[in-house]
Motif scaffolding. Sequence first.
Motif, PDB file in Angstrom:
ATOM      1  N   ASP A 181      -2.332  16.068 -11.829  1.00  0.00           N
ATOM      2  CA  ASP A 181      -1.120  15.497 -11.424  1.00  0.00           C
ATOM      3  C   ASP A 181      -0.816  13.998 -11.090  1.00  0.00           C
ATOM      4  O   ASP A 181      -0.082  13.299 -11.309  1.00  0.00           O
ATOM      5  CB  ASP A 181      -0.506  16.417 -10.410  1.00  0.00           C
ATOM      6  CG  ASP A 181      -0.002  17.998 -10.842  1.00  0.00           C
ATOM      7  OD1 ASP A 181       0.679  18.026 -12.205  1.00  0.00           O
ATOM      8  OD2 ASP A 181      -0.176  18.702  -9.968  1.00  0.00           O
ATOM      9  N   ALA A 185       0.812  10.852 -13.001  1.00  0.00           N
ATOM     10  CA  ALA A 185       1.663   9.817 -12.021  1.00  0.00           C
ATOM     11  C   ALA A 185       1.184   8.542 -12.327  1.00  0.00           C
ATOM     12  O   ALA A 185       2.023   7.598 -12.445  1.00  0.00           O
ATOM     13  CB  ALA A 185       1.722  10.320 -10.778  1.00  0.00           C
ATOM     14  N   LEU A 193       0.973  11.666  -6.367  1.00  0.00           N
ATOM     15  CA  LEU A 193       1.721  12.866  -5.764  1.00  0.00           C
ATOM     16  C   LEU A 193       1.307  13.521  -4.881  1.00  0.00           C
ATOM     17  O   LEU A 193       2.087  14.089  -3.845  1.00  0.00           O
ATOM     18  CB  LEU A 193       1.975  13.783  -7.200  1.00  0.00           C
ATOM     19  CG  LEU A 193       2.851  13.457  -8.370  1.00  0.00           C
ATOM     20  CD1 LEU A 193       2.720  14.386  -9.334  1.00  0.00           C
ATOM     21  CD2 LEU A 193       4.097  12.885  -8.059  1.00  0.00           C
TER      22      LEU A 193
END
Length: 454
Positions: A181, A185, A193
């Motif tokens: 994740d 990003a 994140l």
Amino acid sequence: MGTIREGHQPPLIQDLKVTVHDTSVVLPAQPTPRRSMFLSNIDQVLNFDVQTIHFFGPHPDHPPDAVVRKLRDALSQILVHYDFLAGRLVVDPAGSGRLVFDCNSAGIGFVVASSEYNLDDVGDLVYPNPAFEQLVTKVICPDDKPLGIFQVTSFKCGGFAIGIQTNHSTFDGLSFKMFLDNLSALAADKPLLFEPCNNRELLAARSPPSVTFPHPELMKLDMLPCSGADSSAPVFENTTEHLDFKIFRLTSEDIACLKRQAEDGGVKRASGFNTVTALVWRCKALSAGQGEAGDDERLSTLLYAVDIRSRLSPPLPQSYAGNAVLTAYATASCKDLRAGPLSLLVEMVKEGSARMTDKYARSAIDWGELYKGFPNGEFLVSSWWRLGFADVEYPWGRPRYSCPLVYHRKDIILLFPDIDPALQNDNVNVLVALPPDEMAKFQSLFHKFLQESV
């Protein structure tokens, strides 16, 4: 009703005709402090490599060459936050004999490759195709062992695969999902994140260690077959015997029927994982037996991982970047596995997870401090069902499918999500590898017990 996903229809491509074009090392984008990073007793026994493959369809705004540039830049940035990943796994130079991360900014491997096929030519992405080995680079230099290697393989259609190898001591499933994740990003020029928690002292053993529970799910190092001091020994050894592979697909409706059967038998709020695991346990244990005569008293021990982040007091940060899972277990006789109600087995699996309290987890960690052992059971259920790798939103879109590279092991059964997350279903694929005679028994039992739930 559950179905079998046959991997030979259509025939699997045996050679993806992959050509490697470039191999390099990605370094952190800015200097990071040189340090030695403590590893917990959970990390210590996970010194082996894990490979995952993430398939992506073509994206008009992100051709593979653009993905290569964005991914390389994002990796360079993320190594500042996960500095240990750019380091190396070494024996503690201070003389403790433990493994530690030497955070020396040596970098991770990065490989650019291409296939002569279109992604659609590859066929069933769920089935464990041996050719997928070509999508992951395992060694980039005989004299160096990066903790991570990323390979981007482009297909003729514009789709591509990202194959990732990491040493398991770096991440468990949840922390690896958070890493992805964060990587996505940064690739989209956004902030992290999740700020990773890199303090593995949070899972250090107590001083002095205090083992307050029996731990039949663990085996002392000196009791292992072919014992030795090699901390990189896998939990279950690969086998050289021929194995049949089959994927048993359970739909949301199948799982609902199984849960209803368990709850009708007295289980309160039967979860999908506990129920499917109970079904798999029953089939696996009985397929290994010699039949009903004389087999009733044999005990079967099931192993499965439990995330302990929220079970500790105080809880670990959810962004803990390391291994925060311990092995839960359930043991039953073949008589109970054969003739007992499903509810009994589901309750046993549920109890195994409930056993993992703060006190039990700390006892298990302290046990590892004293005995340096490994998980001990008949087989392990490894669940990738709800890790959410296919939900990661990269600039070039979500993966068409994400999966681990399958190992040649008959004592690990894998649970995978369905290939199409857009369907918003709770389907699960159960990957089983067994000798042909045991596979025939497993298949027969699987359908027998599933039919009883309808």
